[in-house]
Design a protein around this motif. Structure first.
Motif, PDB file in Angstrom:
ATOM      1  N   SER A 112      -9.464 -27.608 -68.998  1.00 31.54           N
ATOM      2  CA  SER A 112      -9.114 -26.694 -70.069  1.00 31.54           C
ATOM      3  C   SER A 112     -10.023 -25.477 -70.104  1.00 31.54           C
ATOM      4  O   SER A 112      -9.592 -24.393 -70.487  1.00 31.54           O
ATOM      5  N   TYR A 113     -11.291 -25.670 -69.704  1.00 26.81           N
ATOM      6  CA  TYR A 113     -12.230 -24.561 -69.827  1.00 26.81           C
ATOM      7  C   TYR A 113     -13.365 -24.667 -68.814  1.00 26.81           C
ATOM      8  O   TYR A 113     -13.654 -25.727 -68.269  1.00 26.81           O
ATOM      9  N   ASP A 114     -13.975 -23.517 -68.598  1.00 27.86           N
ATOM     10  CA  ASP A 114     -15.217 -23.405 -67.844  1.00 27.86           C
ATOM     11  C   ASP A 114     -16.257 -22.780 -68.771  1.00 27.86           C
ATOM     12  O   ASP A 114     -15.911 -22.023 -69.681  1.00 27.86           O
ATOM     13  N   ALA A 115     -17.531 -23.110 -68.548  1.00 28.29           N
ATOM     14  CA  ALA A 115     -18.605 -22.560 -69.388  1.00 28.29           C
ATOM     15  C   ALA A 115     -19.789 -22.172 -68.513  1.00 28.29           C
ATOM     16  O   ALA A 115     -20.937 -22.429 -68.848  1.00 28.29           O
ATOM     17  N   SER A 116     -19.506 -21.542 -67.364  1.00 28.30           N
ATOM     18  CA  SER A 116     -20.528 -21.292 -66.347  1.00 28.30           C
ATOM     19  C   SER A 116     -21.123 -19.894 -66.382  1.00 28.30           C
ATOM     20  O   SER A 116     -22.075 -19.634 -65.642  1.00 28.30           O
ATOM     21  N   ARG A 144     -19.291 -26.890 -66.244  1.00 23.41           N
ATOM     22  CA  ARG A 144     -20.313 -25.847 -66.161  1.00 23.41           C
ATOM     23  C   ARG A 144     -21.037 -25.994 -64.835  1.00 23.41           C
ATOM     24  O   ARG A 144     -21.517 -27.079 -64.496  1.00 23.41           O
ATOM     25  N   GLY A 145     -21.111 -24.914 -64.076  1.00 23.08           N
ATOM     26  CA  GLY A 145     -21.791 -24.952 -62.797  1.00 23.08           C
ATOM     27  C   GLY A 145     -23.297 -24.929 -62.976  1.00 23.08           C
ATOM     28  O   GLY A 145     -23.814 -24.191 -63.823  1.00 23.08           O
ATOM     29  N   LEU A 175     -15.887 -19.894 -71.741  1.00 22.59           N
ATOM     30  CA  LEU A 175     -16.751 -19.767 -72.910  1.00 22.59           C
ATOM     31  C   LEU A 175     -18.168 -19.533 -72.403  1.00 22.59           C
ATOM     32  O   LEU A 175     -18.862 -20.468 -72.010  1.00 22.59           O
ATOM     33  N   PRO A 176     -18.625 -18.288 -72.388  1.00 24.91           N
ATOM     34  CA  PRO A 176     -19.941 -17.982 -71.827  1.00 24.91           C
ATOM     35  C   PRO A 176     -21.070 -18.605 -72.647  1.00 24.91           C
ATOM     36  O   PRO A 176     -20.935 -18.854 -73.845  1.00 24.91           O
ATOM     37  N   VAL A 177     -22.206 -18.827 -71.984  1.00 23.86           N
ATOM     38  CA  VAL A 177     -23.443 -19.149 -72.690  1.00 23.86           C
ATOM     39  C   VAL A 177     -23.891 -17.861 -73.377  1.00 23.86           C
ATOM     40  O   VAL A 177     -24.110 -16.845 -72.726  1.00 23.86           O
ATOM     41  N   THR A 178     -24.002 -17.899 -74.683  1.00 26.57           N
ATOM     42  CA  THR A 178     -24.228 -16.671 -75.444  1.00 26.57           C
ATOM     43  C   THR A 178     -25.614 -16.087 -75.191  1.00 26.57           C
ATOM     44  O   THR A 178     -26.614 -16.808 -75.149  1.00 26.57           O
ATOM     45  N   THR A 179     -25.643 -14.784 -75.038  1.00 29.86           N
ATOM     46  CA  THR A 179     -26.900 -14.039 -74.986  1.00 29.86           C
ATOM     47  C   THR A 179     -26.936 -13.083 -76.174  1.00 29.86           C
ATOM     48  O   THR A 179     -25.933 -12.880 -76.857  1.00 29.86           O
ATOM     49  N   MET A 180     -28.098 -12.520 -76.437  1.00 29.11           N
ATOM     50  CA  MET A 180     -28.276 -11.619 -77.582  1.00 29.11           C
ATOM     51  C   MET A 180     -27.295 -10.459 -77.489  1.00 29.11           C
ATOM     52  O   MET A 180     -27.324  -9.698 -76.512  1.00 29.11           O
TER      53      MET A 180
END
Length: 321
Positions: free
Chosen positions: A141-145, A121-122, A199-204
């Protein structure tokens, strides 16, 4: 089978917040990890929760950071890469600088006793095409930035004091291109590969306003009832829209201003640590009530196994500048 949600922790330290805010006291590398990490591990343990912790290499190379990573890994949590210097303007880095950020942090994490990271994650949700290519080349395997929200410019104005506004800072805390990015897991197409999952940081859902714990703590400062009502609404919308939330935490979610000197500017720091910790425990309980709660890496693995059922068209990150 219950839907999956995940919890991750960005192990940002006191010095990193002060640096981004333009406070020169950061150069002495003040740390609140010895206070925050045991408290967080206790909360996770109470909920039987396995998380993913994104560690900063500059901290892991120090004694307190290495001890924190060792304790986190020993407790069964995944340790992932959060860059070496935690500068939220990685989009300004050369390819060689980016590779150094990744490799130096990988080495520090392994030296501290954790497995080599497979997730990144950046800092400040910073991401570039070169960085995506390097993650694929290095076997991630994944990024979450990504943070799909319209609030990025507000966050830049509020938090950043290190880089002037303008072309050099337009991607801090996520650029305009992220506003309409997917809120669920999808694949990046990097060259001929589409193996890297985002996998994004979830928003509403629908509103695309933040729901991660720092924003809940800001609401908690105004009204605990408001904070809980807002999060219940977010989870209800996630269930209705088929979004498996990926909730982001920070050490500040269990610390108050007396335990993080110089951070009075940060959301929710006027709330006593006991009240913040109580809200965090409630949030984790609500998540567990509706979802099968795991860490980021496991969330991604399950998405892969499910074939990314809600997979959007793979996207190329638009290069700027």
């Amino acid at each position: 089978m219950r839907p999956t949600a995940s919890v991750s922790l960005d192990l940002d330290n006191l010095w990193a917040y002060l640096k981004t805010h333009g406070d020169q006291d950061w150069t002495s590398y003040p740390s609140f990890l010895p206070t925050a990490v045991p408290r967080l591990l206790e909360v996770f343990g109470e909920h039987g929760l396995t998380t993913t912790v994104f560690a900063v290499g500059a901290d892991v190379e120090c004694e307190d950071g290495a001890k924190a990573v060792a304790a986190i890994s020993a407790a069964g949590h995944e340790v992932a890469n959060h860059s070496w210097g935690h500068e939220p303007w990685l989009h300004r880095y050369s390819r060689a600088q980016l590779e150094s950020e990744l490799s130096r942090t990988e080495d520090a994490i392994v030296a501290a006793g954790a497995p080599r990271p497979i997730g990144f994650r950046g800092p400040g949700y910073s991401l570039t095409p070169d960085l995506l290519e390097l993650l694929v080349e290095r076997g991630y395997s994944y990024d979450a930035s990504t943070w799909p929200t319209w609030i990025g410019p507000i966050a830049r104005a509020y938090h950043n004091r290190s880089v002037p506004e303008g072309a050099a800072s337009d991607e801090l805390f996520g650029g305009v291109s992220r506003v309409l990015a997917p809120v669920g897991a999808y694949r990046w197409r990097v060259g001929k590969s589409s193996s890297l999952v985002e996998l994004p940081v979830t928003t509403m859902p629908l509103l695309r306003t933040p729901i991660h714990a720092s924003y809940l703590q800001q609401l908690n400062q105004a009204s605990p009832k408001l904070a809980r009502g807002y999060f219940r609404t977010a989870l209800r919308l996630c269930r209705l829209r088929g979004v498996g939330p990926s909730l982001l935490l920070h050490p500040t979610d269990v610390l108050d201003a007396t335990e993080a000197p110089g951070m009075e500017f940060f959301p929710g720091m006027a709330v006593p640590s006991a009240r913040k910790t109580d809200l965090l425990g409630w949030v984790l309980g609500e998540l567990r009530r509706h979802f099968d709660l795991v860490g980021t890496g496991e969330h991604v693995a399950r998405a892969r196994m499910a074939g990314l059922n809600r997979e959007r068209d793979a996207r190329r990150l638009e290069s700027r500048g």
